[in-house]
Design a protein around this motif. Structure first.
Motif, short mmCIF file in Angstrom:
data_model
loop_
_atom_site.label_atom_id
_atom_site.label_comp_id
_atom_site.label_asym_id
_atom_site.label_seq_id
_atom_site.Cartn_x
_atom_site.Cartn_y
_atom_site.Cartn_z
N TYR A 29 8.51 19.88 -77.00
CA TYR A 29 9.59 19.96 -76.03
C TYR A 29 9.87 21.42 -75.64
O TYR A 29 9.72 22.32 -76.47
N GLY A 30 10.30 21.59 -74.38
CA GLY A 30 10.67 22.92 -73.91
C GLY A 30 9.47 23.74 -73.48
O GLY A 30 8.31 23.31 -73.55
N ASP A 31 9.76 24.96 -73.03
CA ASP A 31 8.71 25.89 -72.62
C ASP A 31 9.25 27.31 -72.83
O ASP A 31 10.27 27.51 -73.48
N ARG A 90 9.67 13.28 -71.84
CA ARG A 90 8.39 12.93 -72.47
C ARG A 90 7.90 14.09 -73.34
O ARG A 90 7.91 15.24 -72.91
N PRO A 91 7.43 13.81 -74.54
CA PRO A 91 6.84 14.87 -75.37
C PRO A 91 5.45 15.24 -74.87
O PRO A 91 4.78 14.44 -74.21
N TYR A 93 10.99 20.93 -87.27
CA TYR A 93 11.07 22.06 -86.34
C TYR A 93 9.74 22.25 -85.60
O TYR A 93 9.72 22.44 -84.38
N HIS A 94 8.65 22.16 -86.34
CA HIS A 94 7.32 22.32 -85.75
C HIS A 94 7.07 21.23 -84.70
O HIS A 94 6.55 21.50 -83.61
N PHE A 114 14.93 29.27 -78.10
CA PHE A 114 13.65 28.92 -78.72
C PHE A 114 12.45 29.18 -77.82
O PHE A 114 11.31 28.92 -78.24
N GLY A 115 12.67 29.69 -76.60
CA GLY A 115 11.58 29.84 -75.65
C GLY A 115 10.42 30.66 -76.16
O GLY A 115 9.25 30.28 -75.99
#
Length: 303
Positions: free
Chosen positions: A132-134, A279-280, A125-126, A140-141
Motif C-alpha cells: 500500500y502507498g507510494d 487494492r494491494p 509492517y513489511h 512512510f513514503g
C-alpha cells in the motif's frame, strides 16, 4: 399628471441605458471566464497522473558502488547509538530489578514474548509498505519507495553500512523507549520493552543477513539462522519470488508459516478492499519495478 413623468423617468433610466450598469455587466463577463475554472482541475489531476511516473523513474537505476545513499553519516551513527543506549538501559533495569526482587522467570518470559511479537510486528509492517502507498505517502513514503527498490535490487541491502541501514528504526525506538526508561522500574515491563525494541531496531540487520551468502556471513549469524533464531536465507528468499505475497516477517520468521498457511494477510487485504476499495500490489501482475535484477559482473567483482 405627476405619475406620468415619474413613469417616464424610470423608462429613460432603465438598466439597459444606464452606463453604470453596463460597466458592471462588462466586469462580470470578464471575471467569469472558463480558463481559471480549469486550472484547479489541472492541479488536482497532476498528482494522480504525473507524480506516479516520477516515482517509478526514481528507482529505475540501482545505487552505484560507493553510493553516498548507502553510506553512514554521523547523524545515522548518532541515532543508532541513541537507540542502542535506550535499549541497553531498559535491559539493564530489567536485570537489576530482577536481581533485587529475586524474580527471574517472569522477566525472561516477558523478553521472550517481546521477541516473538517483534517478528509478528515486522511482518505486519513489511506487508503494509509492500502493498500500500507510494513515495508520496505521508510519513512512510520514503520507506515504501525504498522497499520497492529493494524488491528490484535486493542485493543493495548488503551494501548498506550498518548505521545507514538501522538509523530510521533506531530513531523510532529512541523516542518510544526513552520515556519507558525514565518512568518505569518494573523488571517485567523493562524486559519486554527492551527485547521488543531491540529486535525491531535490528530487524533490518537481520534482513540484510538474510540476503547475504553463507560463506560471507559470520559463523554465529549462520548458526542462529540455521536454528531459527534469526530469519533464514532460504525462508526470506521465498519472499522475493513470485507471487511476492508471503514470508513477510524478518526477525526470526517464526510467524511466516502460520500467517501464510492461514492466509491472514489475504484476509486483511480483502477486508481493506471491501471497506476502503484499495487494492494491494500483490493482486496485480508483477511489473518490472518489482522484478529482481541481478548484479553485474563488475559489482560482484568489487564486492
Amino acid at each position: 399628471m405627476s405619475i406620468l413623468p415619474q413613469h417616464n423617468h424610470y423608462l429613460t433610466r432603465s438598466p439597459t441605458h444606464n452606463p453604470w450598469h453596463r460597466k458592471r455587466i462588462i466586469c462580470s463577463a470578464t471575471t467569469t471566464p472558463t480558463k481559471p475554472k480549469s486550472s484547479p482541475s489541472q492541479l488536482t489531476f497532476e498528482p494522480q497522473f504525473v507524480t506516479p511516473p516520477n516515482l517509478v523513474t526514481s528507482i529505475s537505476t540501482p545505487p552505484v558502488l560507493n553510493d553516498p545513499s548507502l553510506q553512514s553519516t554521523w547523524s545515522h551513527r548518532t541515532w543508532v547509538a541513541t537507540g542502542c543506549t535506550t535499549v541497553l538501559v531498559s535491559l539493564a533495569k530489567a536485570i537489576a530489578g530482577a536481581g533485587d526482587s529475586h524474580i527471574w522467570l517472569e522477566p525472561m518470559l516477558a523478553g521472550y514474548i517481546g521477541y516473538i511479537l517483534a517478528d509478528l510486528g515486522s511482518g505486519v509492517y513489511h506487508w503494509g509498505i509492500d502493498n500500500y502507498g507510494d513515495g508520496s505517502t505521508p510519513i512512510f513514503g520514503n520507506q515504501i519507495e525504498a522497499f520497492q527498490g529493494h524488491h528490484k535490487w535486493p542485493w543493495t541491502i548488503t551494501r548498506r553500512q550498518f548505521a545507514n541501514n538501522l538509523h530510521a528504526l533506531a530513531r523510532t525506538v529512541a523516542f518510544f523507549v526513552l520515556p519507558v526508561d525514565l518512568v518505569c522500574n518494573d523488571p517485567i515491563v523493562n524486559a519486554f520493552v527492551g527485547v521488543l525494541a531491540g529486535c525491531i531496531m535490528f530487524s533490518q540487520q537481520f534482513h540484510a543477513w538474510a540476503h547475504g551468502t553463507k560463506s560471507k556471513l559470520p559463523p554465529i549469524v549462520v548458526a542462529l539462522q540455521d536454528v531459527g533464531l534469526l530469519v533464514s536465507r532460504s525462508q526470506h528468499g521465498a519472499h522475493h519470488r513470485q507471487p511476492y505475497n508471503n514470508n513477510y516477517c524478518i526477525v526470526s520468521g517464526v510467524w511466516n508459516e502460520f500467517l501464510d498457511k492461514n492466509k491472514v494477510f489475504e484476509a486483511l487485504e480483502m477486508a481493506l478492499y471491501f471497506k476502503l476499495g484499495v487494492r494491494p500490489r500483490s493482486w496485480s501482475e508483477p511489473t518490472t519495478d518489482w522484478t529482481e535484477e541481478t548484479e553485474t559482473a563488475s559489482q560482484v567483482a568489487v564486492q
